[in-house]
Design a protein around this motif. Structure first.
Motif: not given
Length: 377
Positions: A344-349
């Motif tokens: 989530e922090r990395a922007g990987i949904s």
């Protein structure tokens, strides 16, 4: 020599007038009894075929030294072997899952620490400590395609006597040369674009630093994760078509991005430079193209599984860079080693899909994506 020529012509003048190099499979070599010396002794230490590959790898990157390893992760692990007890590595939160696993689960046992940051571009002098030894960069990032200013990171890291290690797998030396921008080490998963046919595992590390080269040579001999002669030969052959393959793949990817942008079935599409005009300008200043990987999410209400099952051409599989198109779901495939919080922090949904575009005919790929989107409704 242009890179298109270097990929084919770096090696010349083989025995018997052959136009391709021989494959030396020997695990051991006879030595001179008087001196107990010889150019080669044991395959782990050096091999003629692997040596030829390493010459080509260095030439493509404009490097003084090149090293071939048994996989991309073996190459990354070797490059990170420069870390000593008490050292710290800074990485982007959206780093490749295999790198995340190594840094998160292996490095702590070696007495090294790591720090993941949301945006490497926001690093300042205050983020560096005396322990900071390496800044690890992916640009474009995997799989978010975010861009990092390599020149700025190099200047900042070197001011604090830290090394800059760049994973250049997505761009390859055809589109981006981090060493020319000041990076200290470049790693690639040669399994991907360099090999290009999804039929071998290999990794590469290049550098212009003699001391780092000595450390990498030690890693080869001491850890043993070297590339075998037969795979070295196959990789040499794959590299010859790298510029041509990547040109076609990038051409296809650009068309697919244009088709997906604004499509009613697509919620968002990401590619190098898509996050902001600033990132687009930055990428254009340090790379020669956008590459052939993109990521996207389907619009709400569309069935992801139905979409993937309807695709005729992109295979639902990990990896990238081959002549065939591949599509994967990073959250459960390439980045499954990351915690949900880290993703989530990395922007990987969970809905993010990553598409590696192949060399198929553009119209076939576009038509396939369109019919799969229709099926997803």
């Amino acid at each position: 020599m242009h890179i298109q020529t270097a990929a084919v012509q770096t090696l010349r003048d083989f025995e018997h007038g052959a136009v391709v190099p021989p494959v030396h499979l020997a695990s051991t070599f006879e030595l001179d009894p008087a001196t107990e010396g010889g150019a080669f002794a044991y395959q782990r230490g050096a091999n003629p075929t692997r040596g030829q590959l390493e010459t080509v790898l260095a030439a493509l990157d404009g490097a003084e030294h090149g090293f071939a390893f048994a996989s991309g992760m073996a190459a990354t692990a070797a490059a990170l072997s420069v870390l000593e007890v008490g050292d710290e590595v800074i990485l982007p939160a959206s780093v490749y899952g295999g790198t995340y696993r190594f840094v998160d689960q292996v490095l702590p046992a070696r007495g090294c620490t790591s720090r993941f940051v949301d945006d490497l571009g926001a690093l300042t002098d205050a983020d560096f400590t005396p322990a900071t030894r390496v800044v690890f960069v992916e640009t474009p990032a995997n799989p978010t395609l975010r861009i990092t200013d390599l020149r700025r990171i190099v200047e900042l890291a070197h001011r604090h006597e830290a090394l800059v290690l760049v994973d250049n797998t997505f761009m390859t030396p055809v589109l981006q040369k981090p060493l020319a921008l000041g990076a200290d080490l470049v790693v690639q998963s040669a399994t991907k674009y360099l090999g290009g046919h999804s039929d071998l595992l290999a990794g590469a590390v290049t550098t212009n630093d003699d001391a780092l080269a000595a450390a990498l040579r030690l890693a080869q001999v001491a850890q043993g994760g070297v590339l075998a002669p037969a795979d070295s030969f196959r990789l040499l052959q794959g590299i010859k078509t790298l510029p041509l393959r990547l040109e076609r793949q990038q051409h296809n990817a650009i068309a697919i991005v244009e088709a997906l942008r604004g499509h009613e079935g697509i919620a968002q599409v990401w590619y190098p430079g898509s996050h902001s005009e600033q990132e687009a300008r930055l990428h254009a200043s340090q790379a020669e193209g956008t590459g052939a990987v993109l990521s996207f999410e389907l619009a709400p209400g569309l069935d992801r599984v139905a979409f993937l099952e309807a695709l005729r051409y992109p295979a639902f599989a990990v990896s990238l860079g081959g002549v065939e198109s591949l599509i994967c779901r990073p959250a459960t495939m390439t980045h499954e080693s990351m915690t949900p919080q880290a993703r989530e922090r990395a922007g990987i949904s969970d809905e993010l899909l990553r598409l590696s575009v192949g060399i198929e005919h553009q119209e076939d790929l576009l038509g396939d994506l369109e019919q799969a989107l229709a099926a997803a409704r």
